[in-house]
Design an enzyme around this catalytic site. Structure first.
Site, mmCIF file in Angstrom:
data_model
loop_
_atom_site.group_PDB
_atom_site.id
_atom_site.type_symbol
_atom_site.label_atom_id
_atom_site.label_comp_id
_atom_site.label_asym_id
_atom_site.label_seq_id
_atom_site.Cartn_x
_atom_site.Cartn_y
_atom_site.Cartn_z
ATOM 1 N N CYS A 97 1.916 3.685 -2.991
ATOM 2 C CA CYS A 97 0.673 4.701 -3.513
ATOM 3 C C CYS A 97 0.298 5.569 -2.226
ATOM 4 C CB CYS A 97 -0.507 4.028 -4.057
ATOM 5 S SG CYS A 97 -0.191 3.023 -5.631
ATOM 6 N N HIS A 98 0.159 5.248 -1.228
ATOM 7 C CA HIS A 98 -0.523 5.916 -0.190
ATOM 8 C C HIS A 98 0.555 6.700 0.731
ATOM 9 C CE1 HIS A 98 -4.565 4.631 -1.305
ATOM 10 N NE2 HIS A 98 -4.018 3.356 -1.305
ATOM 11 N N HIS B 286 10.051 10.511 -11.849
ATOM 12 C CA HIS B 286 10.561 9.191 -11.798
ATOM 13 C C HIS B 286 12.114 9.053 -12.521
ATOM 14 C CE1 HIS B 286 10.128 5.292 -10.665
ATOM 15 N NE2 HIS B 286 10.412 4.629 -11.854
ATOM 16 N N HIS C 130 7.750 6.161 -19.049
ATOM 17 C CA HIS C 130 8.752 5.413 -18.289
ATOM 18 C C HIS C 130 9.877 5.149 -19.297
ATOM 19 C CE1 HIS C 130 10.910 2.444 -16.049
ATOM 20 N NE2 HIS C 130 10.021 2.726 -15.133
ATOM 21 N N MET D 282 -7.567 1.858 -7.222
ATOM 22 C CA MET D 282 -7.483 0.985 -6.111
ATOM 23 C C MET D 282 -7.681 -0.543 -6.609
ATOM 24 S SD MET D 282 -6.867 0.533 -2.960
ATOM 25 C CE MET D 282 -7.421 -0.558 -1.581
ATOM 26 N N CYS E 73 0.839 -1.232 0.012
ATOM 27 C CA CYS E 73 0.008 -0.007 0.145
ATOM 28 C C CYS E 73 0.773 1.279 -0.011
ATOM 29 C CB CYS E 73 -0.849 -0.014 1.211
ATOM 30 S SG CYS E 73 -1.954 -1.544 1.554
HETATM 31 FE FE1 DHE Z 1 13.370 0.663 -11.253
HETATM 32 C C1 DHE Z 1 15.515 2.869 -12.628
HETATM 33 C C2 DHE Z 1 12.468 3.204 -9.198
HETATM 34 C C3 DHE Z 1 10.743 -1.222 -10.068
HETATM 35 C C4 DHE Z 1 14.534 -1.785 -13.109
HETATM 36 N N1 DHE Z 1 13.775 2.562 -11.100
HETATM 37 C C5 DHE Z 1 14.796 3.080 -11.552
HETATM 38 C C6 DHE Z 1 15.123 4.465 -11.074
HETATM 39 C C7 DHE Z 1 14.050 4.649 -10.205
HETATM 40 C C8 DHE Z 1 13.360 3.409 -9.882
HETATM 41 C C9 DHE Z 1 13.721 5.724 -9.503
HETATM 42 C C10 DHE Z 1 15.933 5.555 -11.660
HETATM 43 C C11 DHE Z 1 17.167 5.441 -10.962
HETATM 44 C C12 DHE Z 1 18.262 6.552 -11.403
HETATM 45 O O1 DHE Z 1 18.430 6.784 -12.541
HETATM 46 O O2 DHE Z 1 18.932 7.152 -10.619
HETATM 47 N N2 DHE Z 1 11.776 0.705 -10.088
HETATM 48 C C13 DHE Z 1 11.525 2.045 -9.052
HETATM 49 C C14 DHE Z 1 10.401 1.988 -8.508
HETATM 50 O O3 DHE Z 1 9.928 2.534 -7.279
HETATM 51 C C15 DHE Z 1 9.564 0.460 -8.980
HETATM 52 C C16 DHE Z 1 8.533 1.119 -9.687
HETATM 53 C C17 DHE Z 1 8.890 -0.453 -7.915
HETATM 54 C C18 DHE Z 1 10.013 -0.908 -6.594
HETATM 55 O O4 DHE Z 1 9.318 -1.253 -5.696
HETATM 56 O O5 DHE Z 1 11.306 -0.838 -6.734
HETATM 57 C C19 DHE Z 1 10.815 -0.019 -9.675
HETATM 58 N N3 DHE Z 1 12.839 -1.245 -11.624
HETATM 59 C C20 DHE Z 1 11.695 -1.857 -11.210
HETATM 60 C C21 DHE Z 1 11.412 -3.263 -11.457
HETATM 61 O O6 DHE Z 1 10.563 -4.211 -10.965
HETATM 62 C C22 DHE Z 1 12.370 -3.700 -12.619
HETATM 63 C C23 DHE Z 1 11.852 -3.686 -13.937
HETATM 64 C C24 DHE Z 1 13.289 -4.761 -12.285
HETATM 65 C C25 DHE Z 1 14.267 -4.847 -11.052
HETATM 66 O O7 DHE Z 1 15.363 -4.985 -11.187
HETATM 67 O O8 DHE Z 1 13.938 -4.370 -9.981
HETATM 68 C C26 DHE Z 1 13.402 -2.441 -12.433
HETATM 69 N N4 DHE Z 1 15.017 0.489 -12.564
HETATM 70 C C27 DHE Z 1 15.163 -0.759 -13.279
HETATM 71 C C28 DHE Z 1 16.252 -0.554 -14.103
HETATM 72 C C29 DHE Z 1 16.433 0.798 -14.108
HETATM 73 C C30 DHE Z 1 15.715 1.214 -13.064
HETATM 74 C C31 DHE Z 1 17.054 -1.705 -14.957
HETATM 75 C C32 DHE Z 1 17.848 1.552 -14.739
HETATM 76 C C33 DHE Z 1 17.415 1.642 -16.117
HETATM 77 C C34 DHE Z 1 18.557 2.453 -16.712
HETATM 78 O O9 DHE Z 1 18.754 2.421 -18.057
HETATM 79 O O10 DHE Z 1 19.086 3.317 -16.356
#
Ligand code: DHE
Length: 584
Positions: A87-88, A364, A407, A125, A84
């Protein structure tokens, strides 16, 4: 076979049965999710898994509070943080979701909350009960839990950081020259998400050179400007600093910078290479500047403050993407809920100067344009891209992407046949790809405008990718509900973008990887240094086989499949040269 929006939709009406061979082929369209609750956007909200492990006490009970045991309260807190809080908000003050403070929850009452959690709402939700994601008992527990005051997870300041900080090998004891035969610039750091590890894979031989333990649900890697040090951050906010010059690359320093984190970066401005590292946290909401040789924490800054437009207080604005400026000694820091982009001047951290730019809420991820002067970043829940001029230090533009939840990852910079240099983002919520002009001098009429909208395979896209030497634009869709779509990647020929509705080719990468068990998702393309091949992760469940598929960028044919039992849940891949030089 090639695809356009019209043909992809027509295929829905004719046949969904498409034989996937080893050659590039076409896919049937998938239906768009009907609402947020069952779509990829819902699947992509932060899950505060580390916070969920924190032990909490029931806050002082009032006479009319529902009865709850300490055990139930702990379980409610874990569920709340994991499902939760994204989002919240951790403190229930609201983020993309509504606030759930007790003045509101108690007014609505137990039955209302129970039904809302069970059935969800079209406004976003999820239907936790009827989808089977939560049992009836858990729904009942959560409805009671929300009537109690929320627990506040602990703060995490300098004493906690100092206590977690370890220098395994002091700078003076490290090699003075590279001690291995690795072509470091063409090395890939691959996230092994559920293993809490990264794999270092040689870009020429595809050999796994080492697997290194890192933080929990490890998230991203970034490289120091010199290319020597690799920085990795886990969702538990643990940072590993790995020395790639050692005979066997290993962690030389580590630190935990909070309870939940997602971003790490290092100083890249000329004259400041490798001097500092910076990490941003979701909880507590803050960033910390660290010494670039040892990770010693030097300066912690809270991001709590006013939302940029309403100017009302937000208690937990999370730090999302952080990038390093090439034009000034500054870190560019996205503060999600307050909608501010901070330019943190690291030239004198004792008298820290921070430029606070009003942008848009729910910032983001993002990246630089091809000149590296402009930072383009998604305000994803607002369907906008903000552009920062890193040379002048101000907001250049705010652009509507005309799609649902942009994204970009770091985005993709291509030289468009009509509009010149452009930057591209795909969307989580639909199949559109926004093409934005980035050349105010050469193409002033098109700069900072969405000049074209492409249609790729479907919603659930997370990353786009290209390379300066490539003629292709790759668009993934790992969160698409259709397995054939999430298991493939769409490729547009850059030259074809001159047409009104360019076609794309679909590469069935799960098929190419030869993985038949599970529902693996194809995620995040990353080029090798030369730019003649692109690697994709075929991301399966932790107990099933995953792979990395290497595609020849010129022929769009399969070049190699990397499989190894150590490749557990590979997701992000970071080529050392492309990451340090911001080539994408
Ligand atoms: Fe990420 C980058 C946050 C879920 C793979 N992800 C980022 C960035 C943020 C972020 C803030 C940028 C960082 C930076 O540039 O300094 N990601 C989040 C979340 O909050 C989210 C939505 C949920 C969570 O609970 O974390 C989330 N992310 C994921 C995944 O499920 C992914 C697909 C698989 C994994 O490895 O967890 C994932 N995020 C990535 C990747 C990048 C990334 C591969 C970097 C991409 C790039 O080319 O720079």
């Amino acid at each position: 076979m090639k695809f356009t929006k019209a043909r992809r939709r027509a295929s829905l009406l004719t046949s969904a049965a498409v034989a996937l061979g080893l050659a590039a082929t076409c896919l049937p369209a998938q239906e768009k999710p009907e609402n947020h609750a069952d779509g990829p956007v819902a699947a992509y909200e932060p899950s505060m898994t580390t916070l969920g492990q924190i032990q909490v006490e029931i806050p002082g009970l009032r006479p009319d509070d529902p009865v709850m045991t300490q055990e139930e309260f702990q379980r409610g807190t874990t569920i709340y943080f994991e499902r939760c809080a994204g989002c919240h908000g951790v403190l229930r003050k609201g983020a993309t979701g509504k606030p759930l403070t007790t003045d509101l929850t108690r007014e609505n009452g137990f039955e209302y909350l129970r039904d809302f959690i069970t059935y969800g709402s079209p406004a976003g939700m999820p239907n936790w009960g009827t989808s089977g994601e939560m049992t009836e008992e858990d729904v009942d527990l959560m409805a009671r839990y929300l009537l109690l005051e929320p627990p506040a997870p602990p703060e995490y300041g300098m004493p906690e950081m100092q206590a977690s900080w370890k220098v395994h090998i002091a700078p003076e004891d490290r090699p003075t020259e590279k001690m291995n035969d690795i072509d470091i610039d063409n090395l890939f750091s691959v996230t092994l998400r559920d293993a809490g590890q990264i794999a270092l894979i040689d870009g020429a031989t595809y050999e796994i050179r080492s697997v290194i333990d890192t933080g929990y649900a490890v998230h991203i890697s970034r490289i120091s400007a010199s290319g020597r040090y690799l920085f990795v951050i886990g969702r538990d906010a643990k940072v590993n600093m790995i020395d790639l010059w050692m005979e066997e690359p290993a962690t030389v320093a580590e630190i935990k910078v909070g309870s939940e984190a997602r971003s790490i970066e290092t100083s890249k401005m000329e004259g400041w290479e490798d001097k500092y590292a910076i990490a941003g946290s979701y909880w507590p909401p803050q960033y910390v500047i660290m010494d670039g040789d040892t990770l010693e924490p030097l300066k912690i800054k809270s991001t709590r403050g006013m939302i940029f437009d309403e100017q009302t207080f937000h208690p937990e604005p999370r730090v999302a993407a952080i990038l390093s400026s090439h034009y000034r000694p500054e870190f560019i820091v996205n503060v999600k809920e307050t909608g501010k982009i901070l330019l943190v001047d690291y030239s004198d951290i004792k008298s820290l100067k921070v430029t606070e730019i009003e942008a848009e809420r729910f910032l983001h991820d993002g990246g630089l344009d091809s000149s590296k002067r402009y930072f383009l970043t998604a305000a994803n829940a607002r369907n906008k891209v903000a552009v920062i001029d890193t040379k002048e230090g101000d907001l250049e533009a705010l652009i509507d992407t005309d799609g649902a939840t942009p994204h970009p990852g770091r985005g993709a910079n291509i030289n468009h046949p009509t509009y010149g240099p452009v930057w591209v983002t795909s969307h989580l919520g639909d199949e559109t790809v926004a093409v934005i002009g980035t050349d105010p001098e050469g193409h002033p009429d098109h700069a900072w405008k969405m000049v074209q909208q492409l249609y790729a395979m479907g919603g659930g896209s997370l990353f786009v990718k290209t390379h300066p030497t490539s003629d292709n634009l790759y668009v993934d869709a790992p969160l698409n509900p259709d397995a054939e779509v999430s298991g493939a990647v769409a490729v547009f020929k850059v030259a074809d973008l001159a047409q009104e509705e360019p076609e794309y080719t679909v590469l069935p990468l799960v098929e190419w990887a030869g993985i038949t068990e599970g529902q693996p998702r194809v995620v995040q393309g990353e080029f090798n240094k030369e730019g003649n091949e692109i690697w994709f992760s075929v991301w399966n469940a932790a107990d099933l086989e995953s792979a990395i598929v290497v595609v020849d960028d010129k022929t769009l044919e399969l070049k190699h499949v990397i499989k190894d039992e150590r490749l557990v849940t590979p997701t992000g891949k970071f080529n050392v040269y492309n990451t340090r030089a911001d080539v994408y």
